[in-house]
Scaffold this motif. Structure first.
Motif, PDB file in Angstrom:
ATOM      1  N   GLU A 110       0.813  -1.204   0.000  1.00 46.43           N
ATOM      2  CA  GLU A 110       0.000   0.000   0.000  1.00 46.43           C
ATOM      3  C   GLU A 110       0.851   1.260   0.000  1.00 46.43           C
ATOM      4  O   GLU A 110       0.372   2.331  -0.356  1.00 46.43           O
ATOM      5  CB  GLU A 110      -0.965  -0.010   1.178  1.00 46.43           C
ATOM      6  N   SER A 111       2.138   1.140   0.351  1.00 48.47           N
ATOM      7  CA  SER A 111       2.994   2.333   0.310  1.00 48.47           C
ATOM      8  C   SER A 111       3.177   2.814  -1.125  1.00 48.47           C
ATOM      9  O   SER A 111       3.300   4.011  -1.372  1.00 48.47           O
ATOM     10  CB  SER A 111       4.346   2.059   0.955  1.00 48.47           C
ATOM     11  N   GLN A 112       3.159   1.891  -2.100  1.00 44.28           N
ATOM     12  CA  GLN A 112       3.249   2.292  -3.503  1.00 44.28           C
ATOM     13  C   GLN A 112       2.007   3.067  -3.921  1.00 44.28           C
ATOM     14  O   GLN A 112       2.090   4.044  -4.659  1.00 44.28           O
ATOM     15  CB  GLN A 112       3.429   1.077  -4.406  1.00 44.28           C
ATOM     16  N   VAL A 113       0.849   2.638  -3.452  1.00 49.51           N
ATOM     17  CA  VAL A 113      -0.390   3.334  -3.762  1.00 49.51           C
ATOM     18  C   VAL A 113      -0.358   4.727  -3.140  1.00 49.51           C
ATOM     19  O   VAL A 113      -0.721   5.722  -3.787  1.00 49.51           O
ATOM     20  CB  VAL A 113      -1.620   2.543  -3.260  1.00 49.51           C
ATOM     21  N   MET A 114       0.086   4.830  -1.900  1.00 50.08           N
ATOM     22  CA  MET A 114       0.168   6.130  -1.245  1.00 50.08           C
ATOM     23  C   MET A 114       1.165   7.035  -1.953  1.00 50.08           C
ATOM     24  O   MET A 114       0.934   8.237  -2.102  1.00 50.08           O
ATOM     25  CB  MET A 114       0.548   5.979   0.231  1.00 50.08           C
ATOM     26  N   ASP A 115       2.280   6.470  -2.413  1.00 54.91           N
ATOM     27  CA  ASP A 115       3.267   7.246  -3.158  1.00 54.91           C
ATOM     28  C   ASP A 115       2.648   7.793  -4.441  1.00 54.91           C
ATOM     29  O   ASP A 115       2.829   8.954  -4.787  1.00 54.91           O
ATOM     30  CB  ASP A 115       4.489   6.386  -3.477  1.00 54.91           C
ATOM     31  N   LEU A 116       1.899   6.960  -5.139  1.00 55.39           N
ATOM     32  CA  LEU A 116       1.221   7.385  -6.359  1.00 55.39           C
ATOM     33  C   LEU A 116       0.210   8.489  -6.065  1.00 55.39           C
ATOM     34  O   LEU A 116       0.145   9.498  -6.777  1.00 55.39           O
ATOM     35  CB  LEU A 116       0.529   6.195  -7.025  1.00 55.39           C
ATOM     36  N   LEU A 117      -0.566   8.338  -5.011  1.00 56.20           N
ATOM     37  CA  LEU A 117      -1.540   9.362  -4.640  1.00 56.20           C
ATOM     38  C   LEU A 117      -0.855  10.676  -4.255  1.00 56.20           C
ATOM     39  O   LEU A 117      -1.345  11.759  -4.587  1.00 56.20           O
ATOM     40  CB  LEU A 117      -2.424   8.866  -3.495  1.00 56.20           C
ATOM     41  N   THR A 118       0.275  10.576  -3.586  1.00 56.96           N
ATOM     42  CA  THR A 118       1.039  11.768  -3.219  1.00 56.96           C
ATOM     43  C   THR A 118       1.529  12.485  -4.472  1.00 56.96           C
ATOM     44  O   THR A 118       1.447  13.707  -4.570  1.00 56.96           O
ATOM     45  CB  THR A 118       2.240  11.387  -2.330  1.00 56.96           C
ATOM     46  N   ARG A 119       2.013  11.719  -5.442  1.00 55.34           N
ATOM     47  CA  ARG A 119       2.485  12.324  -6.693  1.00 55.34           C
ATOM     48  C   ARG A 119       1.341  12.989  -7.450  1.00 55.34           C
ATOM     49  O   ARG A 119       1.505  14.073  -8.012  1.00 55.34           O
ATOM     50  CB  ARG A 119       3.143  11.266  -7.577  1.00 55.34           C
ATOM     51  N   ILE A 120       0.184  12.348  -7.480  1.00 59.68           N
ATOM     52  CA  ILE A 120      -0.983  12.933  -8.153  1.00 59.68           C
ATOM     53  C   ILE A 120      -1.366  14.245  -7.487  1.00 59.68           C
ATOM     54  O   ILE A 120      -1.640  15.238  -8.157  1.00 59.68           O
ATOM     55  CB  ILE A 120      -2.164  11.943  -8.163  1.00 59.68           C
ATOM     56  N   GLN A 121      -1.384  14.260  -6.162  1.00 63.31           N
ATOM     57  CA  GLN A 121      -1.735  15.477  -5.427  1.00 63.31           C
ATOM     58  C   GLN A 121      -0.722  16.584  -5.713  1.00 63.31           C
ATOM     59  O   GLN A 121      -1.101  17.743  -5.908  1.00 63.31           O
ATOM     60  CB  GLN A 121      -1.793  15.187  -3.926  1.00 63.31           C
ATOM     61  N   THR A 122       0.554  16.251  -5.764  1.00 63.45           N
ATOM     62  CA  THR A 122       1.588  17.238  -6.061  1.00 63.45           C
ATOM     63  C   THR A 122       1.392  17.824  -7.452  1.00 63.45           C
ATOM     64  O   THR A 122       1.482  19.032  -7.644  1.00 63.45           O
ATOM     65  CB  THR A 122       2.985  16.595  -5.943  1.00 63.45           C
ATOM     66  N   LEU A 123       1.117  16.964  -8.426  1.00 61.99           N
ATOM     67  CA  LEU A 123       0.882  17.442  -9.792  1.00 61.99           C
ATOM     68  C   LEU A 123      -0.345  18.342  -9.867  1.00 61.99           C
ATOM     69  O   LEU A 123      -0.341  19.358 -10.572  1.00 61.99           O
ATOM     70  CB  LEU A 123       0.734  16.263 -10.749  1.00 61.99           C
TER      71      LEU A 123
END
Length: 137
Positions: free
Chosen positions: A61-74
């Protein structure tokens, strides 16, 4: 658990929880882990909208959270860029308005450009300030 109880535990408004529930918005990436903890579900279950049957469960789930963090940053960068572009366009319209005058029609066009310039600049500054405030909280 009611929307109000969940909102209180997550430090958001009950209107925010209502928007999540109706699909009008998604939780902020920083809220996803606490939300899943409160609802006793996985991130995958939250994103899919149904319980895991075991076959498609995310192990990391850390990969999913990393992806969500990147989406939010973008998304934050996109909003900041939009605000900056509106502000710059407003300034350009204001500069253009200074070169148009001499007759009644030209003065009218100049006034319209000034109005557009002020409006665009204010909207741009508002979008940038809102984005910065959102990132600070």
């Amino acid at each position: 658990m009611t929307q109000e109880q969940l909102a209180e535990k997550l430090h958001v408004s009950n209107k925010t929880v209502s928007k999540w529930e109706t699909g009008k918005s998604m939780p902020d990436y920083q809220t996803i882990n606490p939300l899943c903890h409160e609802l006793k579900i996985t991130i995958h279950e939250l994103l899919e909208g149904k319980a895991d049957e075991g076959s498609h469960s995310y192990n990391n789930e850390s990969q999913v959270m990393d992806l969500l963090t990147r989406i939010q940053t973008l998304e934050n960068q996109k909003n900041l860029l939009l605000g900056l572009m509106l502000t710059i366009t407003g300034i350009l319209f204001f500069v253009m308005s200074n070169f148009i005058h001499g007759s009644a029609v030209r003065d009218f066009i100049s006034g319209v450009l000034v109005g557009i310039a002020v409006g665009e600049s204010l909207i741009g500054v508002y979008i940038m300030a809102q984005n910065i405030y959102k990132n600070l909280s």
